[in-house]
Scaffold this motif. Structure first.
Motif, PDB file in Angstrom:
ATOM      1  N   GLU A 305       0.813  -1.218   0.000  1.00 49.97           N
ATOM      2  CA  GLU A 305       0.000   0.000   0.000  1.00 49.97           C
ATOM      3  C   GLU A 305       0.845   1.267   0.000  1.00 49.97           C
ATOM      4  OE1 GLU A 305      -1.868  -3.219   2.612  1.00 49.97           O
ATOM      5  OE2 GLU A 305       0.058  -2.179   2.526  1.00 49.97           O
ATOM      6  N   LEU A 306       2.159   1.131   0.085  1.00 47.38           N
ATOM      7  CA  LEU A 306       3.036   2.269   0.348  1.00 47.38           C
ATOM      8  C   LEU A 306       3.518   2.915  -0.949  1.00 47.38           C
ATOM      9  CD1 LEU A 306       3.867   3.256   3.187  1.00 47.38           C
ATOM     10  CD2 LEU A 306       6.102   2.230   2.774  1.00 47.38           C
ATOM     11  N   GLU A 307       3.395   4.230  -0.998  1.00 46.58           N
ATOM     12  CA  GLU A 307       3.917   5.019  -2.109  1.00 46.58           C
ATOM     13  C   GLU A 307       4.528   6.296  -1.555  1.00 46.58           C
ATOM     14  OE1 GLU A 307       0.728   5.756  -4.772  1.00 46.58           O
ATOM     15  OE2 GLU A 307       0.617   3.695  -5.517  1.00 46.58           O
ATOM     16  N   GLY A 308       5.343   6.966  -2.377  1.00 50.19           N
ATOM     17  CA  GLY A 308       5.933   8.235  -1.966  1.00 50.19           C
ATOM     18  C   GLY A 308       7.217   8.057  -1.179  1.00 50.19           C
ATOM     19  N   GLU A 309       7.528   9.022  -0.320  1.00 46.79           N
ATOM     20  CA  GLU A 309       8.788   9.036   0.408  1.00 46.79           C
ATOM     21  C   GLU A 309       8.618   8.477   1.815  1.00 46.79           C
ATOM     22  OE1 GLU A 309      11.002   9.831  -1.486  1.00 46.79           O
ATOM     23  OE2 GLU A 309      10.102  11.135  -2.963  1.00 46.79           O
ATOM     24  N   VAL A 310       9.604   7.735   2.279  1.00 49.15           N
ATOM     25  CA  VAL A 310       9.691   7.344   3.682  1.00 49.15           C
ATOM     26  C   VAL A 310      10.657   8.314   4.347  1.00 49.15           C
ATOM     27  CG1 VAL A 310      10.462   5.583   5.304  1.00 49.15           C
ATOM     28  CG2 VAL A 310       9.148   4.928   3.280  1.00 49.15           C
ATOM     29  N   ASP A 311      10.167   9.070   5.324  1.00 50.27           N
ATOM     30  CA  ASP A 311      10.981  10.092   5.982  1.00 50.27           C
ATOM     31  C   ASP A 311      11.765   9.536   7.155  1.00 50.27           C
ATOM     32  OD1 ASP A 311      10.099  12.268   4.314  1.00 50.27           O
ATOM     33  OD2 ASP A 311       8.190  12.174   5.366  1.00 50.27           O
ATOM     34  N   ALA A 312      11.232   8.529   7.822  1.00 47.93           N
ATOM     35  CA  ALA A 312      11.908   7.928   8.970  1.00 47.93           C
ATOM     36  C   ALA A 312      11.335   6.535   9.169  1.00 47.93           C
ATOM     37  CB  ALA A 312      11.717   8.773  10.227  1.00 47.93           C
ATOM     38  N   ALA A 313      12.112   5.667   9.825  1.00 50.88           N
ATOM     39  CA  ALA A 313      11.672   4.291  10.014  1.00 50.88           C
ATOM     40  C   ALA A 313      12.344   3.715  11.248  1.00 50.88           C
ATOM     41  CB  ALA A 313      12.017   3.446   8.782  1.00 50.88           C
ATOM     42  N   PHE A 314      11.657   2.765  11.890  1.00 52.17           N
ATOM     43  CA  PHE A 314      12.262   2.009  12.979  1.00 52.17           C
ATOM     44  C   PHE A 314      11.486   0.726  13.179  1.00 52.17           C
ATOM     45  CE2 PHE A 314       9.048   4.600  15.042  1.00 52.17           C
ATOM     46  CZ  PHE A 314       8.465   3.747  15.981  1.00 52.17           C
ATOM     47  N   SER A 315      12.083  -0.225  13.913  1.00 51.32           N
ATOM     48  CA  SER A 315      11.482  -1.528  14.135  1.00 51.32           C
ATOM     49  C   SER A 315      11.365  -1.787  15.631  1.00 51.32           C
ATOM     50  CB  SER A 315      12.343  -2.617  13.480  1.00 51.32           C
ATOM     51  OG  SER A 315      11.783  -3.897  13.663  1.00 51.32           O
ATOM     52  N   TRP A 316      10.264  -2.446  16.024  1.00 50.55           N
ATOM     53  CA  TRP A 316      10.064  -2.820  17.427  1.00 50.55           C
ATOM     54  C   TRP A 316       9.099  -3.986  17.494  1.00 50.55           C
ATOM     55  CZ3 TRP A 316       5.722  -1.510  20.957  1.00 50.55           C
ATOM     56  CH2 TRP A 316       5.983  -1.897  22.277  1.00 50.55           C
ATOM     57  N   GLU A 317       9.500  -5.035  18.218  1.00 52.11           N
ATOM     58  CA  GLU A 317       8.671  -6.213  18.440  1.00 52.11           C
ATOM     59  C   GLU A 317       8.078  -6.765  17.136  1.00 52.11           C
ATOM     60  OE1 GLU A 317       5.836  -5.317  21.547  1.00 52.11           O
ATOM     61  OE2 GLU A 317       7.251  -6.017  23.062  1.00 52.11           O
ATOM     62  N   ASN A 318       8.956  -6.985  16.163  1.00 48.57           N
ATOM     63  CA  ASN A 318       8.566  -7.561  14.869  1.00 48.57           C
ATOM     64  C   ASN A 318       7.540  -6.723  14.129  1.00 48.57           C
ATOM     65  OD1 ASN A 318      10.219  -9.936  14.840  1.00 48.57           O
ATOM     66  ND2 ASN A 318       8.881 -10.824  16.391  1.00 48.57           N
ATOM     67  N   LYS A 319       7.584  -5.440  14.379  1.00 48.20           N
ATOM     68  CA  LYS A 319       6.752  -4.494  13.627  1.00 48.20           C
ATOM     69  C   LYS A 319       7.651  -3.407  13.065  1.00 48.20           C
ATOM     70  CE  LYS A 319       3.962  -3.585  17.095  1.00 48.20           C
ATOM     71  NZ  LYS A 319       4.301  -4.612  18.100  1.00 48.20           N
TER      72      LYS A 319
END
Length: 463
Positions: A305-319
């Motif tokens: 479902e994702l389009e465009g820019e990702v400005d920031a990201a992180f992972s926690w508990e398999n999410k």
């Protein structure tokens, strides 16, 4: 609170679980498998075979992670090598071959990283490039109820299939062979029939139908929208073609699709399974895939479902949390990155912050760190509602992205990266860590790119 956390962080890391982000190797000594760079001349005598309409007879990774493309009596090893006769590497075989696969099975060292080549009613098994004793054998003797004259074969790893499984293709017949029980089950997958070659790459499964290919789920046979696609735009180098082939005429697009260009990454993220993603202008790279090489993919390839820019990201508990402007989407990593129902939601409601230049979590930690300009905020992800602690100044006026792994904390700006041992060292720093080049020291590219702007790359626009 953040200052206390910073002072105690080094001790916490020393006592923590031994950082299971895999061996997220930044030493990319494997094949650099991406199609950017110099393209073959139209007079290249191999073009008619490599870039023609017929496609390949078989495709697999070898024991070192190099992609092998078989056609007729030739094999191409990755994108940058010239074709060579099959019997130059496997002297016992005269081409063509019908199918090929690599078994990557750590629990069974006798077959782990073995490469199998199928031809007619026989198969050959190689380990470290050497033919194993008692081969070639009849296919039926090795894999009961698997027919001769196969069209394609691929291994399904246990983390993607319930059990370690081999998938065999012959016309419309698809067989799933359980390596443990030796049982064979037939699959009814009309959309995945008639594969001329098949391969697993970066936890995704591909069926090639001549020069076209599609991605499929190895458990259900489901094929996502927008397939099939032309393999010449993704899996090989051909003049005037390529995934975003306008890159040959557009320097900016070329920089975006080339991981070694020095163009800034807008976000990084790592997870507990060892996957490291780098995000840039609507595309992503798998940084941890040293064996399988580099390739730029649109976001929707993994996060549909994702389009465009990702400005920031992180992972926690398999999410995996992906921030785009004022919105955040959450994807469940264990379910092939299925988006959690009800998302995207406002970042303010989810995390208690208005936005972020960069975010990061460290391995197996509930602590989220948010960088806004020259301030570092701490958010305890287990709290509800989530609210940031008082910010602390850091010696960076601006960063593009950040990443924390078992190798330390990395802050990125343009073509530069700053390495800190941990969060505590960043908090205590009065000046930035020594500048290193992203492409040469972090990505292990052959040489540093020419500067393309501020700090070696275009300056990231403000949020």
């Amino acid at each position: 609170m953040l200052r206390i956390l910073c002072l105690s962080w080094a001790l916490a890391l020393a006592l923590a679980y031994p950082l299971g982000h895999g061996d997220s190797k930044f030493n990319h000594t494997g094949s650099n498998w991406h199609h950017m760079g110099s393209h073959p001349s139209s007079s290249d005598p191999e073009l008619g075979q490599r870039c023609g309409e017929e496609g390949f007879d078989a495709i697999t990774l070898d024991e070192n992670g190099a992609m092998l493309f078989f056609q007729g009596d030739l094999v191409w090893k990755g994108f940058h090598q010239a074709a060579e006769p099959i019997n130059a590497s496997w002297p016992e075989i005269q081409g063509p071959i019908d199918a090929a696969l690599r078994i990557h099975h750590l629990d069974h060292p006798d077959i782990h990283d073995n490469v199998y080549l199928f031809q007619g009613q026989r198969l050959w098994a190689y380990t470290n490039g050497k033919l194993k004793p008692n081969y070639p054998r009849q296919i039926e003797d090795e894999f009961k109820r698997v027919p001769r004259d196969l069209d394609a074969a691929v291994e399904c790893h246990s983390k993607e299939c319930a059990d370690e499984t081999l998938l065999f293709f012959k016309g419309s017949t698809i067989l799933a062979y359980d390596l443990k029980t030796k049982q064979v089950k037939q699959r009814n997958w009309p959309a995945v029939a008639n594969c001329s070659a098949a391969v697993r790459w970066q936890e995704r499964y591909y069926c090639f139908q001549g020069v076209r290919f599609l991605r499929f789920d190895p458990v259900t046979g489901h094929v996502p929208p927008n397939y099939p696609r032309d393999a010449r735009d993704y899996f090989m180098r051909c003049p005037g073609r390529g995934h975003g082939h306008e890159a040959r005429r557009n320097a900016t697009l070329q920089a975006i699709l080339d991981p070694c260009s020095g163009y800034p990454f807008r976000a990084f993220s790592s997870d507990d399974a060892g996957r490291i993603y780098a995000f840039r202008e609507g595309h992503y790279f798998r940084v941890d895939s040293a064996r399988d090489g580099w390739h730029a993919w649109p976001l929707s390839h993994t996060w549909k479902e994702l389009e465009g820019e990702v400005d920031a990201a992180f992972s926690w508990e398999n999410k995996l949390y992906l921030i785009q402007g004022s919105q955040v989407s959450i994807y469940l990593a264990e379910q092939g990155y299925r988006r959690v129902e009800g998302y995207p939601r406002p970042v303010q409601e989810e995390l208690g912050v208005s936005g972020a230049d960069a975010t990061f979590t460290c391995p197996h930690s509930k602590d989220l760190y948010v960088i806004q300009d020259n301030h570092l905020h701490h958010v305890d992800l287990t709290q509800s509602p989530r609210r940031p602690d008082s910010p602390i100044l850091i010696p960076h006026d601006r960063v593009d992205s950040a990443l924390c792994t078992n190798k330390g904390l990395f802050l990125f700006y343009g073509a530069d990266v700053y390495h800190y041992t941990d969060v505590a060292q960043l908090c205590a720093a009065k000046a930035p860590a020594p500048t290193q080049n992203v492409t040469t020291t972090f990505l292990k590219c052959p040489m540093a790119p020419k500067s393309t702007g501020v700090h070696g790359g275009p300056k990231r626009p403000p949020h």
